[in-house]
Design a protein around this motif. Structure first.
Motif, PDB file in Angstrom:
ATOM      1  N   SER A  31       0.842  -1.198   0.000  1.00 28.02           N
ATOM      2  CA  SER A  31       0.000   0.000   0.000  1.00 28.02           C
ATOM      3  C   SER A  31       0.877   1.247   0.000  1.00 28.02           C
ATOM      4  N   TYR A  32       0.338   2.290  -0.551  1.00 26.06           N
ATOM      5  CA  TYR A  32       1.052   3.566  -0.703  1.00 26.06           C
ATOM      6  C   TYR A  32       0.152   4.694  -0.202  1.00 26.06           C
ATOM      7  N   PRO A  33       0.732   5.810   0.206  1.00 28.68           N
ATOM      8  CA  PRO A  33      -0.113   6.963   0.557  1.00 28.68           C
ATOM      9  C   PRO A  33      -0.837   7.515  -0.674  1.00 28.68           C
ATOM     10  N   HIS A  34      -2.049   8.021  -0.451  1.00 27.28           N
ATOM     11  CA  HIS A  34      -2.834   8.664  -1.515  1.00 27.28           C
ATOM     12  C   HIS A  34      -3.465   9.917  -0.920  1.00 27.28           C
ATOM     13  N   ASP A  35      -3.503  10.987  -1.674  1.00 29.30           N
ATOM     14  CA  ASP A  35      -4.066  12.248  -1.197  1.00 29.30           C
ATOM     15  C   ASP A  35      -5.532  12.064  -0.798  1.00 29.30           C
ATOM     16  N   PRO A  36      -5.845  12.190   0.504  1.00 21.92           N
ATOM     17  CA  PRO A  36      -7.232  11.972   0.937  1.00 21.92           C
ATOM     18  C   PRO A  36      -8.187  13.074   0.486  1.00 21.92           C
ATOM     19  N   GLN A  37      -7.635  14.119  -0.145  1.00 18.36           N
ATOM     20  CA  GLN A  37      -8.483  15.185  -0.708  1.00 18.36           C
ATOM     21  C   GLN A  37      -8.779  14.924  -2.184  1.00 18.36           C
ATOM     22  N   ALA A  38      -8.244  13.860  -2.733  1.00 20.66           N
ATOM     23  CA  ALA A  38      -8.392  13.604  -4.176  1.00 20.66           C
ATOM     24  C   ALA A  38      -9.653  12.788  -4.437  1.00 20.66           C
ATOM     25  N   PHE A  39     -10.608  13.420  -5.101  1.00 15.82           N
ATOM     26  CA  PHE A  39     -11.843  12.743  -5.501  1.00 15.82           C
ATOM     27  C   PHE A  39     -11.552  12.079  -6.855  1.00 15.82           C
ATOM     28  N   THR A  40     -10.925  10.916  -6.765  1.00 14.57           N
ATOM     29  CA  THR A  40     -10.292  10.304  -7.940  1.00 14.57           C
ATOM     30  C   THR A  40     -11.294   9.947  -9.030  1.00 14.57           C
ATOM     31  N   GLU A  41     -11.009  10.443 -10.223  1.00 11.85           N
ATOM     32  CA  GLU A  41     -11.843  10.103 -11.378  1.00 11.85           C
ATOM     33  C   GLU A  41     -11.046   9.412 -12.475  1.00 11.85           C
ATOM     34  N   GLY A  42      -9.746   9.639 -12.511  1.00 12.67           N
ATOM     35  CA  GLY A  42      -8.908   8.988 -13.519  1.00 12.67           C
ATOM     36  C   GLY A  42      -7.577   8.631 -12.903  1.00 12.67           C
ATOM     37  N   LEU A  43      -7.005   7.502 -13.315  1.00 16.89           N
ATOM     38  CA  LEU A  43      -5.727   7.056 -12.758  1.00 16.89           C
ATOM     39  C   LEU A  43      -4.990   6.254 -13.817  1.00 16.89           C
ATOM     40  N   LEU A  44      -3.706   6.526 -13.942  1.00 19.87           N
ATOM     41  CA  LEU A  44      -2.887   5.739 -14.865  1.00 19.87           C
ATOM     42  C   LEU A  44      -1.441   5.781 -14.410  1.00 19.87           C
TER      43      LEU A  44
ATOM     44  N   GLY B  82     -16.514   3.240   4.070  1.00 17.70           N
ATOM     45  CA  GLY B  82     -17.688   2.383   4.049  1.00 17.70           C
ATOM     46  C   GLY B  82     -18.159   2.170   2.626  1.00 17.70           C
ATOM     47  N   LEU B  83     -19.015   1.196   2.462  1.00 13.23           N
ATOM     48  CA  LEU B  83     -19.531   0.912   1.123  1.00 13.23           C
ATOM     49  C   LEU B  83     -20.605   1.900   0.692  1.00 13.23           C
ATOM     50  N   ASN B  84     -21.167   2.644   1.665  1.00 10.13           N
ATOM     51  CA  ASN B  84     -22.196   3.621   1.325  1.00 10.13           C
ATOM     52  C   ASN B  84     -21.553   4.976   1.025  1.00 10.13           C
ATOM     53  N   GLY B  85     -22.306   5.828   0.383  1.00  9.93           N
ATOM     54  CA  GLY B  85     -21.813   7.174   0.123  1.00  9.93           C
ATOM     55  C   GLY B  85     -21.044   7.262  -1.178  1.00  9.93           C
ATOM     56  N   GLU B  86     -20.334   8.383  -1.308  1.00 10.07           N
ATOM     57  CA  GLU B  86     -19.663   8.680  -2.581  1.00 10.07           C
ATOM     58  C   GLU B  86     -18.179   8.341  -2.591  1.00 10.07           C
ATOM     59  N   ASN B  87     -17.653   7.920  -1.448  1.00  9.71           N
ATOM     60  CA  ASN B  87     -16.208   7.663  -1.388  1.00  9.71           C
ATOM     61  C   ASN B  87     -15.878   6.257  -1.878  1.00  9.71           C
ATOM     62  N   VAL B  88     -16.376   5.989  -3.069  1.00 11.80           N
ATOM     63  CA  VAL B  88     -16.274   4.633  -3.598  1.00 11.80           C
ATOM     64  C   VAL B  88     -14.920   4.372  -4.255  1.00 11.80           C
ATOM     65  N   MET B  89     -14.609   3.093  -4.379  1.00 11.72           N
ATOM     66  CA  MET B  89     -13.428   2.711  -5.122  1.00 11.72           C
ATOM     67  C   MET B  89     -13.554   3.235  -6.544  1.00 11.72           C
ATOM     68  N   ASN B  90     -12.539   3.920  -7.006  1.00 12.01           N
ATOM     69  CA  ASN B  90     -12.517   4.417  -8.382  1.00 12.01           C
ATOM     70  C   ASN B  90     -11.083   4.756  -8.711  1.00 12.01           C
TER      71      ASN B  90
ATOM     72  N   LYS C 241     -12.157   7.316  -4.213  1.00 19.92           N
ATOM     73  CA  LYS C 241     -12.397   8.746  -4.022  1.00 19.92           C
ATOM     74  C   LYS C 241     -12.180   9.116  -2.553  1.00 19.92           C
ATOM     75  N   LEU C 242     -11.240   9.999  -2.330  1.00 23.08           N
ATOM     76  CA  LEU C 242     -10.858  10.481  -0.991  1.00 23.08           C
ATOM     77  C   LEU C 242     -10.230   9.374  -0.134  1.00 23.08           C
ATOM     78  N   TRP C 243      -9.727   8.336  -0.774  1.00 27.53           N
ATOM     79  CA  TRP C 243      -9.070   7.273  -0.021  1.00 27.53           C
ATOM     80  C   TRP C 243      -7.662   7.723   0.383  1.00 27.53           C
ATOM     81  N   PRO C 244      -7.257   7.428   1.605  1.00 32.61           N
ATOM     82  CA  PRO C 244      -5.907   7.805   2.032  1.00 32.61           C
ATOM     83  C   PRO C 244      -4.817   6.856   1.550  1.00 32.61           C
TER      84      PRO C 244
END
Ligand SMILES: [Ca+2]
Length: 268
Positions: free
Chosen positions: A46-59, A230-238, A254-257
């Motif tokens: 695992s690596y750190p990820h910006d918890p403010q990043a509402f991730t929509e694209g990744l490469l 959690g599985l609810n809400g908008e902070n889904v895997m993406n 989205k917003l995952w640390p």
């Protein structure tokens, strides 16, 4: 949560909840029980990820991650240090746009926007805006297969675009045992397959690019507690990125640390 939910069409959100319910309680076990196998995963690192990043694209490209983030007024493209999660370079997207999928093509980054039918072409090195293009419908995920760009738009359709003209070359309908599967979100070409996050679910679909048939479901639900989400809400895997050279698969949300390198394994 309210401001996030208001930023989505109510109808779309309701529909997404419905399709999530269908997928998680009916469709997935049904088709998995029939012919389509379910896969599990193992976390390699695992690596750190910006918890403010509402991730929509990744490469992944040449040792770095490139990421796009969404929400009006918070959309950006970034170059990210994989090991530290540090943002090495970033560019804000004007607030009238909701940033969506991102892919690399040659020495450019190509990005979509959600409901504004506007695509951007940025210089890969400087992030300078080189040009814009338009497309019909919504923009969701974006990836490429070396020949064409491949985009999702919220429906069960994946469009293949000419990377120079951005005109549609072909399209496929994504199906599971003949049933169309929509809400296809972030995309990644992995070998000769397309992997797709399915919005508001913990599932990644493995898609045959020739037929559109889903050949496998990857159940990532167990990653949510690890990510503190959690599985609810908008902070889904993406967010799916693939290092083709070292065959490393990265996922985040989205917003995952955290961002995870994962290995996909058959379910026992
Ligand atoms: Ca991707």
């Amino acid at each position: 949560m309210d401001f996030l939910r208001k930023s989505y069409h109510t109808a779309r959100y309701t529909f997404a909840l419905l399709s999530t319910a269908l997928l998680s309680t009916a469709l997935m076990p049904l088709v998995a029980g029939a012919a389509i196998p379910t896969y599990d995963f193992k976390v390699v690192r695992s690596y750190p990820h910006d918890p403010q990043a509402f991730t929509e694209g990744l490469l992944y490209r040449d040792g770095f991650l490139y990421e796009s983030t969404g929400l009006n007024g918070k959309s950006s493209i970034r170059k990210v240090n994989l090991d530290t999660g540090a943002i090495l370079q970033s560019k804000d997207i004007p607030p009238q746009y909701f940033g969506e999928g991102l892919t690399v093509w040659g020495d450019t980054l190509v990005g979509l926007t959600w409901q504004t039918q506007t695509g951007f072409v940025f210089d890969l090195a400087t992030f300078e805006l080189r040009s814009q293009f338009v497309y019909p419908g919504e923009g969701w995920g974006l990836t490429q297969n070396g020949k064409q760009l491949i985009m999702s738009d919220g429906t069960a359709t994946l469009r293949f675009l000419d990377p120079k003209t951005f005109l549609e070359v072909r399209r496929i309908k994504v199906t599971a045992d003949g049933i169309p599967v929509d809400q296809l979100n972030e995309l990644e070409v992995v070998g000769d397959e397309i992997f797709a996050n399915i919005w508001h679910t913990s599932t990644i679909a493995r898609i045959d690019p020739a037929s559109g048939k889903i050949t496998g479901w990857i159940d990532m639900a167990k990653l949510y507690p690890a990510a503190g989400k959690g599985l609810n809400g908008e902070n889904v895997m993406n967010g799916i990125a693939y290092d083709a050279e070292k065959k490393r698969l990265f996922v985040t949300g989205k917003l995952w640390p955290k961002l995870y390198e994962v290995k996909i394994v058959p379910r026992k």
